[in-house]
Motif scaffolding. Structure first.
Motif, PDB file in Angstrom:
ATOM      1  N   ILE A  14       0.847  -1.209   0.000  1.00  0.00           N
ATOM      2  CA  ILE A  14       0.000   0.000   0.000  1.00  0.00           C
ATOM      3  C   ILE A  14       0.878   1.252   0.000  1.00  0.00           C
ATOM      4  CG2 ILE A  14      -1.652   1.349   1.360  1.00  0.00           C
ATOM      5  CD1 ILE A  14      -2.857  -1.300   2.339  1.00  0.00           C
ATOM      6  N   ASP A  15       1.898   1.242   0.841  1.00  0.00           N
ATOM      7  CA  ASP A  15       2.798   2.400   0.936  1.00  0.00           C
ATOM      8  C   ASP A  15       3.505   2.668  -0.391  1.00  0.00           C
ATOM      9  OD1 ASP A  15       2.057   2.606   3.561  1.00  0.00           O
ATOM     10  OD2 ASP A  15       3.869   1.629   4.362  1.00  0.00           O
ATOM     11  N   ASN A  16       3.712   1.601  -1.187  1.00  0.00           N
ATOM     12  CA  ASN A  16       4.351   1.767  -2.502  1.00  0.00           C
ATOM     13  C   ASN A  16       3.343   2.128  -3.586  1.00  0.00           C
ATOM     14  OD1 ASN A  16       6.913   1.264  -1.517  1.00  0.00           O
ATOM     15  ND2 ASN A  16       6.898  -0.915  -2.066  1.00  0.00           N
ATOM     16  N   GLY A  17       2.096   2.334  -3.178  1.00  0.00           N
ATOM     17  CA  GLY A  17       1.076   2.819  -4.106  1.00  0.00           C
ATOM     18  C   GLY A  17       0.504   1.767  -5.028  1.00  0.00           C
ATOM     19  N   LEU A  18       0.619   0.474  -4.661  1.00  0.00           N
ATOM     20  CA  LEU A  18       0.160  -0.577  -5.580  1.00  0.00           C
ATOM     21  C   LEU A  18      -0.908  -1.480  -4.961  1.00  0.00           C
ATOM     22  CD1 LEU A  18       3.545  -1.495  -7.286  1.00  0.00           C
ATOM     23  CD2 LEU A  18       1.618  -0.244  -8.270  1.00  0.00           C
ATOM     24  N   ALA A  19      -1.581  -1.004  -3.922  1.00  0.00           N
ATOM     25  CA  ALA A  19      -2.721  -1.718  -3.341  1.00  0.00           C
ATOM     26  C   ALA A  19      -3.659  -0.691  -2.737  1.00  0.00           C
ATOM     27  CB  ALA A  19      -2.260  -2.723  -2.291  1.00  0.00           C
ATOM     28  N   TYR A  20      -4.939  -1.033  -2.615  1.00  0.00           N
ATOM     29  CA  TYR A  20      -5.925  -0.073  -2.114  1.00  0.00           C
ATOM     30  C   TYR A  20      -6.955  -0.775  -1.228  1.00  0.00           C
ATOM     31  CZ  TYR A  20      -8.520  -2.029  -6.090  1.00  0.00           C
ATOM     32  OH  TYR A  20      -9.122  -2.883  -6.987  1.00  0.00           O
ATOM     33  N   ASP A  21      -7.490  -0.006  -0.285  1.00  0.00           N
ATOM     34  CA  ASP A  21      -8.511  -0.484   0.665  1.00  0.00           C
ATOM     35  C   ASP A  21      -9.892  -0.250   0.053  1.00  0.00           C
ATOM     36  OD1 ASP A  21     -10.264  -0.917   2.737  1.00  0.00           O
ATOM     37  OD2 ASP A  21      -9.366   0.513   4.116  1.00  0.00           O
ATOM     38  N   ALA A  22     -10.762  -1.269   0.152  1.00  0.00           N
ATOM     39  CA  ALA A  22     -12.136  -1.124  -0.333  1.00  0.00           C
ATOM     40  C   ALA A  22     -13.066  -1.858   0.627  1.00  0.00           C
ATOM     41  CB  ALA A  22     -12.274  -1.683  -1.751  1.00  0.00           C
ATOM     42  N   ASN A  23     -13.771  -1.101   1.468  1.00  0.00           N
ATOM     43  CA  ASN A  23     -14.739  -1.680   2.413  1.00  0.00           C
ATOM     44  C   ASN A  23     -14.112  -2.704   3.345  1.00  0.00           C
ATOM     45  OD1 ASN A  23     -16.848  -0.171   1.157  1.00  0.00           O
ATOM     46  ND2 ASN A  23     -17.048  -1.777  -0.406  1.00  0.00           N
ATOM     47  N   GLY A  24     -12.899  -2.438   3.780  1.00  0.00           N
ATOM     48  CA  GLY A  24     -12.236  -3.324   4.725  1.00  0.00           C
ATOM     49  C   GLY A  24     -11.417  -4.422   4.079  1.00  0.00           C
ATOM     50  N   SER A  25     -11.529  -4.586   2.759  1.00  0.00           N
ATOM     51  CA  SER A  25     -10.676  -5.518   2.019  1.00  0.00           C
ATOM     52  C   SER A  25      -9.579  -4.724   1.334  1.00  0.00           C
ATOM     53  CB  SER A  25     -11.483  -6.293   0.967  1.00  0.00           C
ATOM     54  OG  SER A  25     -12.433  -7.137   1.579  1.00  0.00           O
ATOM     55  N   VAL A  26      -8.466  -5.390   1.030  1.00  0.00           N
ATOM     56  CA  VAL A  26      -7.364  -4.731   0.324  1.00  0.00           C
ATOM     57  C   VAL A  26      -7.096  -5.494  -0.966  1.00  0.00           C
ATOM     58  CG1 VAL A  26      -4.939  -4.031   0.413  1.00  0.00           C
ATOM     59  CG2 VAL A  26      -6.333  -3.962   2.494  1.00  0.00           C
ATOM     60  N   TYR A  27      -7.012  -4.747  -2.081  1.00  0.00           N
ATOM     61  CA  TYR A  27      -6.797  -5.363  -3.388  1.00  0.00           C
ATOM     62  C   TYR A  27      -5.498  -4.866  -4.011  1.00  0.00           C
ATOM     63  CZ  TYR A  27     -11.659  -6.806  -2.975  1.00  0.00           C
ATOM     64  OH  TYR A  27     -12.832  -7.354  -2.528  1.00  0.00           O
ATOM     65  N   PHE A  28      -4.880  -5.761  -4.786  1.00  0.00           N
ATOM     66  CA  PHE A  28      -3.658  -5.408  -5.505  1.00  0.00           C
ATOM     67  C   PHE A  28      -4.036  -4.718  -6.810  1.00  0.00           C
ATOM     68  CE2 PHE A  28      -0.050  -6.254  -8.334  1.00  0.00           C
ATOM     69  CZ  PHE A  28       1.009  -5.866  -7.523  1.00  0.00           C
ATOM     70  N   ASP A  29      -3.367  -3.592  -7.097  1.00  0.00           N
ATOM     71  CA  ASP A  29      -3.650  -2.799  -8.302  1.00  0.00           C
ATOM     72  C   ASP A  29      -2.812  -3.336  -9.459  1.00  0.00           C
ATOM     73  OD1 ASP A  29      -4.136  -0.926 -10.223  1.00  0.00           O
ATOM     74  OD2 ASP A  29      -3.361   0.794  -9.092  1.00  0.00           O
ATOM     75  N   VAL A  30      -3.375  -4.263 -10.216  1.00  0.00           N
ATOM     76  CA  VAL A  30      -2.630  -4.918 -11.298  1.00  0.00           C
ATOM     77  C   VAL A  30      -2.247  -3.923 -12.386  1.00  0.00           C
ATOM     78  CG1 VAL A  30      -2.803  -6.620 -13.156  1.00  0.00           C
ATOM     79  CG2 VAL A  30      -3.591  -7.203 -10.861  1.00  0.00           C
ATOM     80  N   ASN A  31      -3.198  -3.103 -12.795  1.00  0.00           N
ATOM     81  CA  ASN A  31      -2.908  -2.148 -13.871  1.00  0.00           C
ATOM     82  C   ASN A  31      -1.837  -1.141 -13.450  1.00  0.00           C
ATOM     83  OD1 ASN A  31      -4.799  -3.381 -15.494  1.00  0.00           O
ATOM     84  ND2 ASN A  31      -6.470  -2.013 -14.879  1.00  0.00           N
ATOM     85  N   GLY A  32      -1.929  -0.672 -12.200  1.00  0.00           N
ATOM     86  CA  GLY A  32      -0.921   0.262 -11.705  1.00  0.00           C
ATOM     87  C   GLY A  32       0.455  -0.385 -11.666  1.00  0.00           C
ATOM     88  N   PHE A  33       0.513  -1.634 -11.238  1.00  0.00           N
ATOM     89  CA  PHE A  33       1.784  -2.377 -11.204  1.00  0.00           C
ATOM     90  C   PHE A  33       2.356  -2.539 -12.602  1.00  0.00           C
ATOM     91  CE2 PHE A  33       3.859  -6.538 -11.646  1.00  0.00           C
ATOM     92  CZ  PHE A  33       4.864  -6.450 -10.694  1.00  0.00           C
TER      93      PHE A  33
END
Length: 741
Positions: free
Chosen positions: A248-267
């Motif tokens: 998350i700190d590296n800007g490649l994951a995000y919080d959504a309603n208590g779940s955390v998802y990996f940002d594939v497109n951003g990566f």
């Protein structure tokens, strides 16, 4: 006179030797293996998700990894640090634990439920199962579900019939049968109704603990080395949370309603990163991605939280009826893919040498592992070599738990030994599909028998020399020994080249087969003067290689398979052989002296007793005694069960030969009786009984019209006349014998 000096020394030119090359899934080709830290190898292997019995698909991976690990360590001399995980937090585990918990409560209460209640419940279960069956598009799974529907219906009809008769014992029996047949559909139905109300965390702990213990027992039964480090997801939640925060700190994951998802497109947009390194053609394969997310994580509300369908869960917000741990994003649990990344990195750091797993894990699991790990460390690489074992099929069909067509490891071990299973794997490439079938296992069994006979022969031929005078073990070295030594050296070179070539154990064992065959020819052609040290050297080399492959367990130093097949409970069997053989040898020598005397005296009763000792008594003690033509003998200690199977096969073969002999004798007698019966027929009567062919006959007994009433043609009549003339001759011979008598 000048002082003499040493002449110049010519250094030998080193011959080119093959280097170890491994098939790397990251490049889809063989690469030179070069560890990151000298001779040290950091190796992480994906372990099982423990919610059911281990099966032959698990054996395919873990036996193969064990073979690779042993060879890298014991043959090539690398210092391997081997880490494996246990996935004990997962959607499959949660769902299975919840379902079985609810089913057990229901089954216990069912003894008190009236039939009407069971029938009402059954209708709901059947309706749910029918809907599932109708929706399914997989033909094989559809057939399986339809069969399950039919079994449930039949079981309920049997229960209804028992209730109508009023037979209490039969009611209890048929009720238990119904509950057993309908277990999975009932459990799924109960989970849909009451799963959200399960809040006792011990429910979710008991199931994986039980199956993990069974898994380790199975691995021990297969002679698979335990990992140097075992990591459990349930013990690594804090490290996993910290690892996710790093992404998350590296800007490649995000919080959504208590779940955390990996940002594939951003990566994927970042310069040093590339998503789906292993299977780039699978990028965007939503079906595989959703399967990797888990059954409890693909509901519409979960899927709509993602910025992109390609994104995957690092942390899942727990719903009612699911275990949870605290995190900065709320109560939840780790996603499947993040587990291995966090645990492997905790042990090894930002990069390591080898990662292994089954080929079915390539996408999305391993591709997601690579992405999130590289995102956490902001590096372009996490693993240097990715090794994947091939699929396992069952008699040509894909193995599937959902289709109920899998064989557990314990079921497999009831039919074949751990050594035979391992040999089956060794005789195939570790990275290709392996078909577990009768043919595959027969090949392994025959190879084991081939080697075992060689080991037994070498031990028998060299035993007396090594226990006699020390000087007697040394014999003249001739061109015959030189030729065999050359073949031995060539075989060793071939084995080394094969193991360097992506650890090709199949080719290595082919070279061993050829070496054994060449040695057997040497033994056959030189019985009177064998070089015992050379024979033992070859047999010891092969034994040590099998130790390295994990096909033989226990202490080294002996020749061949230890008594009991070399499993983990017979480690002292080599010592047993050295302890027992002098006594067995003395009995065999005494019996041989008695037998030779009995042959001279034609004392057949004594010879029969000698045969009984050989064929009936000694096999039950694990001793095979072989009589030879020249009055000599061979005595071998063999696994008792193997000897009894050999005896049964020999007796069956003898019975078959006796039965065949009796069949031939009976056929000859029947043919002779038929011939005699044929001789007794008066030529005028020989065609009269053939009314299915003819309808009218002349005074001489020859047919005049066929069954349709048509007149017999001249050509056909000639043939019939010839047959009648032949019968006249036979009949005359018969009458002559009667008159003579």
């Amino acid at each position: 006179m000048s002082k003499r000096v040493q002449p110049a020394w010519q250094a030998p030119k080193p011959a080119a030797r093959p280097k170890l090359r491994l098939y790397n899934s990251l490049t889809r080709q063989k690469e030179d293996f070069v560890p990151l830290e000298g001779n040290n190898v950091k190796w992480y292997s994906c372990g099982p998700t423990v919610y059911d019995a281990s099966h032959m698909g698990h054996a395919r991976s873990y036996i193969s990894f064990d073979i690779l690990r042993r060879i890298l360590s014991d043959y090539f001399g690398y210092n391997v640090h081997y880490v494996m995980n246990i996935t004990d937090i997962d959607d499959k585990i949660i769902k299975r634990a919840r379902q079985y918990h609810l089913y057990e409560k229901y089954a216990n209460a069912a003894t008190q439920l009236p039939l009407e209640r069971l029938l009402t419940d059954q209708k709901e279960v059947l309706t749910q199962l029918q809907v599932k069956c109708d929706k399914n598009t997989d033909a094989d799974k559809k057939v399986m579900l339809e069969k399950m529907l039919q079994r449930m219906t039949d079981a309920m009809e049997a229960l209804t019939k028992a209730v109508s008769v009023g037979d209490k014992e039969k009611i209890a029996k048929t009720r238990d049968h119904y509950l057993a047949e309908a277990k999975d559909p009932i459990a799924e139905w109960l989970d849909g109704k009451d799963g959200a109300n399960v809040s006792d965390n011990s429910v979710f702990e008991a199931l994986p603990r039980y199956w993990e213990d069974q898994f380790h027992n199975d691995m021990k039964s297969l002679n698979i080395l335990p990992p140097d480090v075992l990591t459990r997801v349930s013990e690594y939640v804090p490290q996993i949370v910290a690892f996710i925060q790093r992404i998350i700190d590296n800007g490649l994951a995000y919080d959504a309603n208590g779940s955390v998802y990996f940002d594939v497109n951003g990566f994927d947009k970042r310069e040093k990163h590339h998503y789906a390194k292993l299977v780039p053609e699978a990028y965007g394969d939503t079906a595989s991605l959703q399967e990797g997310e888990g059954d409890l994580s693909v509901t519409e509300d979960r899927l709509s939280e993602k910025r992109s369908p390609n994104d995957f869960a690092l942390w899942k917000a727990s719903k009612a009826g699911e275990p949870w741990w605290d995190s900065p994003w709320g109560r939840g649990r780790p996603g499947w893919h993040i587990e291995c990344s966090a645990m492997a990195s905790d042990i090894f750091g930002s990069t390591f040498d080898i990662h292994t797993g089954g080929v079915d894990l390539k996408f999305p699991h391993h591709d997601n592992e690579l992405a999130q790990s590289e995102a956490a460390y902001n590096e372009s690489e996490w693993v240097k070599y990715f090794l994947h074992t091939g699929h396992l099929t069952i008699a040509g069909c894909k193995m599937s738990k959902s289709l109920k067509n899998f064989i557990t490891i314990q079921e497999a071990l009831k039919k074949h030994s751990a050594t035979q299973l391992r040999l089956a794997f060794l005789l195939h490439s570790w990275k290709d599909t392996l078909d577990y079938s009768e043919n595959t296992m027969e090949m392994a069994t025959q190879y084991e028998k081939f080697l075992n006979e060689f080991f037994l022969n070498v031990k028998d031929l060299t035993r007396l020399v090594l226990t006699g005078k020390a000087m007697d073990q040394f014999t003249e070295w001739t061109s015959l020994e030189s030729a065999l030594q050359t073949k031995f050296g060539e075989a060793q070179a071939q084995v080394h080249a094969a193991l360097c070539d992506n650890i090709d154990t199949r080719s290595a064992l082919d070279s061993i087969r050829e070496l054994v065959s060449n040695t057997n020819i040497y033994i056959r052609d030189n019985k009177s003067r064998l070089n015992h040290l050379l024979l033992r050297k070859i047999a010891t080399y092969i034994t040590n290689l099998l130790h390295t492959f994990g096909a033989i367990n226990g202490p080294r130093g002996g020749i061949g398979f230890p008594l009991g097949g070399g499993d983990s409970n017979n480690a002292a069997s080599i010592d047993q052989e050295s302890l027992l053989m002098p006594y067995v040898q003395s009995v065999a020598e005494f019996r041989n002296l008695v037998r030779e005397q009995a042959k001279g005296l034609k004392a057949f009763d004594i010879l029969k007793l000698c045969d009984d000792l050989r064929d009936d008594v000694l096999p039950n003690l694990g001793v095979r005694l072989e009589d030879k033509d020249d009055g000599k003998f061979a005595v071998k200690l063999v696994d008792r069960e193997m000897l009894l199977r050999e005896r049964e096969a020999k007796q069956a073969a003898e019975a078959e030969r006796a039965a065949e002999k009796a069949r031939k004798k009976r056929a000859l007698e029947e043919a002779a009786a038929a011939k005699e019966a044929q001789r007794r027929i008066n030529p005028k009567d020989m065609f009269i009984s053939e009314t299915e062919k003819y309808s009218a006959f002349g005074e001489d007994g020859l047919p005049t019209h066929d069954k349709e009433g048509k007149e017999i043609s001249k050509g056909q009549l000639k043939k019939l006349q010839k047959l009648q003339q032949q019968q006249e001759q036979r009949y005359k011979e018969y009458l002559a014998t009667v008159n003579t008598a």
